[in-house]
Write a protein that holds these residues in place. Structure first.
Motif, short mmCIF file in Angstrom:
data_model
loop_
_atom_site.label_atom_id
_atom_site.label_comp_id
_atom_site.label_asym_id
_atom_site.label_seq_id
_atom_site.Cartn_x
_atom_site.Cartn_y
_atom_site.Cartn_z
N LEU A 115 -6.65 5.37 -7.50
CA LEU A 115 -7.43 5.81 -6.36
C LEU A 115 -8.27 6.97 -6.81
O LEU A 115 -8.68 7.79 -5.95
CB LEU A 115 -6.11 6.47 -5.36
N ASP A 133 0.92 -1.24 0.14
CA ASP A 133 0.21 -0.06 0.04
C ASP A 133 0.88 1.27 0.00
O ASP A 133 0.38 2.18 0.79
CB ASP A 133 -1.04 -0.02 1.03
N ARG A 134 1.77 1.28 -0.91
CA ARG A 134 2.55 2.60 -1.08
C ARG A 134 1.75 3.41 -2.05
O ARG A 134 1.51 2.94 -3.18
CB ARG A 134 4.12 2.34 -1.39
N HIS A 135 1.77 4.66 -1.88
CA HIS A 135 0.97 5.66 -2.70
C HIS A 135 2.09 6.39 -3.73
O HIS A 135 3.02 6.88 -3.36
CB HIS A 135 0.15 6.66 -1.98
N SER A 160 1.61 -2.27 -4.52
CA SER A 160 2.19 -3.29 -3.39
C SER A 160 3.23 -4.28 -4.17
O SER A 160 2.83 -4.53 -5.55
CB SER A 160 0.97 -4.24 -2.79
N SER A 186 -2.34 2.95 -5.47
CA SER A 186 -1.63 2.34 -4.49
C SER A 186 -0.86 1.19 -5.08
O SER A 186 -1.33 0.48 -5.80
CB SER A 186 -2.68 1.67 -3.41
N LEU A 238 -3.18 10.91 -0.95
CA LEU A 238 -2.11 10.12 -1.16
C LEU A 238 -1.50 9.64 0.26
O LEU A 238 -0.62 8.85 0.28
CB LEU A 238 -1.14 10.95 -2.06
N PHE A 240 -1.20 -2.68 -8.51
CA PHE A 240 -1.57 -1.49 -8.32
C PHE A 240 -3.06 -1.09 -8.59
O PHE A 240 -3.62 -1.75 -9.27
CB PHE A 240 -0.64 -0.65 -9.01
#
Length: 466
Positions: free
Chosen positions: A122, A83-85, A101, A99, A183, A119
């Motif tokens: 969003l 969950d890295r934006h 992973s 997002s 974000l 991904f």
């Protein structure tokens, strides 16, 4: 040549992965893409045959590429990233918040043979902003100045440092603040906005910090302030340059101690809040004029973003106009088809002292004046038409560039991104057309759409249209 174990794994999972809504791609140890699912095609606007075999950084053009690449981190450590934006640039150059992973890919013997990245877009999460008439960073990032800002947003959102946004009225300071919030890890918590210039000092203090029953005449019950309402989320303080020196002292203490006391209260409340402030005035000039405290300025000026006025990024006007037309069509249940070339050139030639907010109001007025069909120049105010006269070579160059980009993109869209067909429609030689795309920096799929259009021949089979 691809590793046989990788091919075997992909063959068994391909049907499942093509049915999920998240984008998925896999790479080998050289970071070359070996798998690309249907959702990845849809989100990025690329066909899998255009992606497979290419470097992942050339296809998944993310703001995390390089030193912040989660896939590199996963491949090096063997651990997953969740969950890295980030912002990713799609095939036509739009910035899409996603997002990301990642996980390591191993063969049956446990040897690392690549990595997998998933991904999801969003864009649809901030429905409140859409309802309120906001526009996302997709619509304000087509100029070089805004791209530099937008590319920094994931790193800014990853921290809890205070952000100072400066820019003229109507340039989109609150929109940028909402983008940072969306974000960040705080995106599921409240985003609370306060216009510090809209309230007198005595009311602003109670509005920010709340009060206890009996704190003053008329305070019959406790009322939480905006800091309390924003707990766990983001507090946006607009026009911070207008608050009094007395309130500046109290705000400085809250930012330093990360706690506050409601009016009439005796116990401190912890402030788990990310603070973003904004001003349409140059705060450093106010500091030098003794209108703003030095210590508060240095406390809030951890990360500073300066938003350029719309007149300095005219190439964004066509995309903004297109967005506002779509939004007013939706809100007013109308079917305005677009805007004429003459009207667009008039809008591009105007200086916009009210910036993007003024442009939005002009499109809303045009909707009132235009009963159906397309917005024409005569639907715009006479004062704007008279004022929209190019005044310098740089201004004319910016206007021409904006019109050229919009014209080429519209032709490409009508021709399903078949570049040769779009060139014929515009009466241009294909080499001139291709050179113009490159010069203007328009990003397009490598496949030009011809192979996706097929026709039936005389015996009922399908033959490709060349």
């Amino acid at each position: 040549m691809q590793n046989p174990d990788v091919l075997e794994s992909y063959t068994s999972a391909e049907t499942i992965l093509d049915s999920v809504t998240d984008g998925v791609f896999a790479v080998d140890t050289q970071r070359r893409i070996t798998y690309f699912n249907s959702a990845a095609e849809r989100i990025l606007g690329l066909n899998r045959c255009q992606a497979i075999g290419r470097s992942c950084s050339a296809v998944f053009r993310s703001s995390l590429c390089g030193g912040f690449c989660p896939l590199n981190q996963t491949m090096a450590s063997g651990g997953s990233v969740l969950d890295r934006h980030a912002l990713v640039v799609n095939a036509i150059g739009n910035h899409i918040p996603v997002s990301v992973s990642t996980s390591v890919l191993k063969d049956r013997s446990g040897k690392t043979i690549g990595g997998v990245e998933t991904f999801r877009a969003l864009n649809g999460e901030d429905k409140q902003a859409e309802t309120a008439g906001e526009y996302s960073t997709d619509y304000v990032a087509s100029s070089e100045a805004m791209r530099l800002i937008v590319d920094l947003l994931p790193q800014i959102a990853a921290s809890d440092s205070t952000v100072l946004i400066q820019g003229e009225t109507g340039t989109g300071k609150e929109v940028l603040a909402r983008s940072i919030h969306q974000l960040s890890a705080r995106r599921q918590r409240p985003f609370v906005a306060v216009n510090c210039a809209a309230l007198p000092d005595s009311l602003l203090e109670s509005e920010l910090f709340g009060y206890k029953a009996g704190a003053f005449t008329g305070a019959v019950k406790d009322k939480p302030g905006r800091f309390a309402l924003a707990q766990g989320g983001t507090l946006f303080l607009d026009e911070i340059g207008d608050i009094s020196p007395c309130l500046q002292v109290r705000l400085l203490r809250v930012l330093q101690e990360r706690s506050f006391e409601p009016l009439g209260g005796t116990k401190s409340i912890r402030a788990d809040v990310r603070v973003i402030v904004a001003s349409n005035r140059d705060l450093w000039t106010l500091v030098q004029e003794n209108g703003f405290r030095h210590d508060l300025y240095y406390r809030i000026n951890v990360i500073r973003l300066d938003l350029p006025p719309l007149r300095e990024r005219r190439e964004e006007i066509p995309a903004l106009v297109k967005h506002f037309i779509a939004r007013f069509n939706r809100l007013q249940r109308r079917t305005i088809s677009g805007i004429s070339q003459e009207a667009m050139e008039t809008l591009i030639g105007y200086d916009y002292p009210g910036n993007i907010r003024e442009l939005e109001n002009l499109i809303e007025r045009a909707f009132v004046m235009c009963s159906n069909g397309m917005i024409q120049a005569f639907h715009l105010p006479d004062t704007l038409v008279r004022a929209a006269v190019p005044g310098s070579p740089s201004r004319l160059e910016s206007a021409v560039k904006a019109v050229e980009i919009e014209t080429l993109l519209q032709a490409l869209s009508r021709q399903n991104y078949n570049r040769e067909a779009a060139a014929r429609e515009l009466g241009m030689h294909k080499s001139t057309f291709f050179k113009k795309i490159k010069t203007l920096g328009i990003m397009l799929p490598h496949q030009d759409g011809r192979s996706s259009r097929r026709r039936r021949n005389g015996n009922g089979t399908h033959a490709a249209v060349s």
